[in-house]
Design a protein around this motif. Structure first.
Motif, PDB file in Angstrom:
ATOM      1  N   SER A  36       0.827  -1.194   0.000  1.00  0.00           N
ATOM      2  CA  SER A  36       0.000   0.000   0.000  1.00  0.00           C
ATOM      3  C   SER A  36       0.870   1.255   0.000  1.00  0.00           C
ATOM      4  CB  SER A  36      -0.876  -0.003   1.258  1.00  0.00           C
ATOM      5  OG  SER A  36      -1.492   1.236   1.447  1.00  0.00           O
ATOM      6  N   ARG A  37       0.484   2.239  -0.782  1.00  0.00           N
ATOM      7  CA  ARG A  37       1.238   3.499  -0.831  1.00  0.00           C
ATOM      8  C   ARG A  37       1.115   4.268   0.490  1.00  0.00           C
ATOM      9  NH1 ARG A  37       3.913   1.786  -4.647  1.00  0.00           N
ATOM     10  NH2 ARG A  37       3.065   1.759  -6.729  1.00  0.00           N
ATOM     11  N   LYS A  38       0.088   3.968   1.267  1.00  0.00           N
ATOM     12  CA  LYS A  38      -0.111   4.626   2.557  1.00  0.00           C
ATOM     13  C   LYS A  38       1.077   4.375   3.490  1.00  0.00           C
ATOM     14  CE  LYS A  38      -3.132   4.350   6.549  1.00  0.00           C
ATOM     15  NZ  LYS A  38      -4.246   3.663   7.138  1.00  0.00           N
ATOM     16  N   VAL A  42       3.192   6.645   6.350  1.00  0.00           N
ATOM     17  CA  VAL A  42       3.065   6.233   7.750  1.00  0.00           C
ATOM     18  C   VAL A  42       4.399   5.766   8.320  1.00  0.00           C
ATOM     19  CG1 VAL A  42       1.982   4.517   9.259  1.00  0.00           C
ATOM     20  CG2 VAL A  42       0.645   5.638   7.491  1.00  0.00           C
TER      21      VAL A  42
END
Length: 58
Positions: A36-38, A42
């Motif tokens: 995930s690019r998140k 984070v």
């Protein structure tokens, strides 16, 4: 016995905090590429901020 992962700087070994935060950043990069690019925001951004604050302190 020395660790196979070395972060030498000016002929000295690195502090454990540098090595741990570097590993967190690499793991975050791998996670961002595969999952995930998140994870990029984070995990990697805070790790890079910490490295930017810790490295000049040497």
């Amino acid at each position: 016995m020395r660790s196979p992962v070395s972060c030498r700087r000016r002929g000295r070994g690195c502090r454990p905090a540098e090595k741990i935060v570097s590993c967190v950043a690499v793991a975050g990069l791998f996670g961002a590429l595969t999952s995930s690019r998140k994870i990029l925001f984070v995990q990697i951004v805070p790790a890079l901020v910490v490295l930017a604050l810790v490295l000049p302190a040497q």
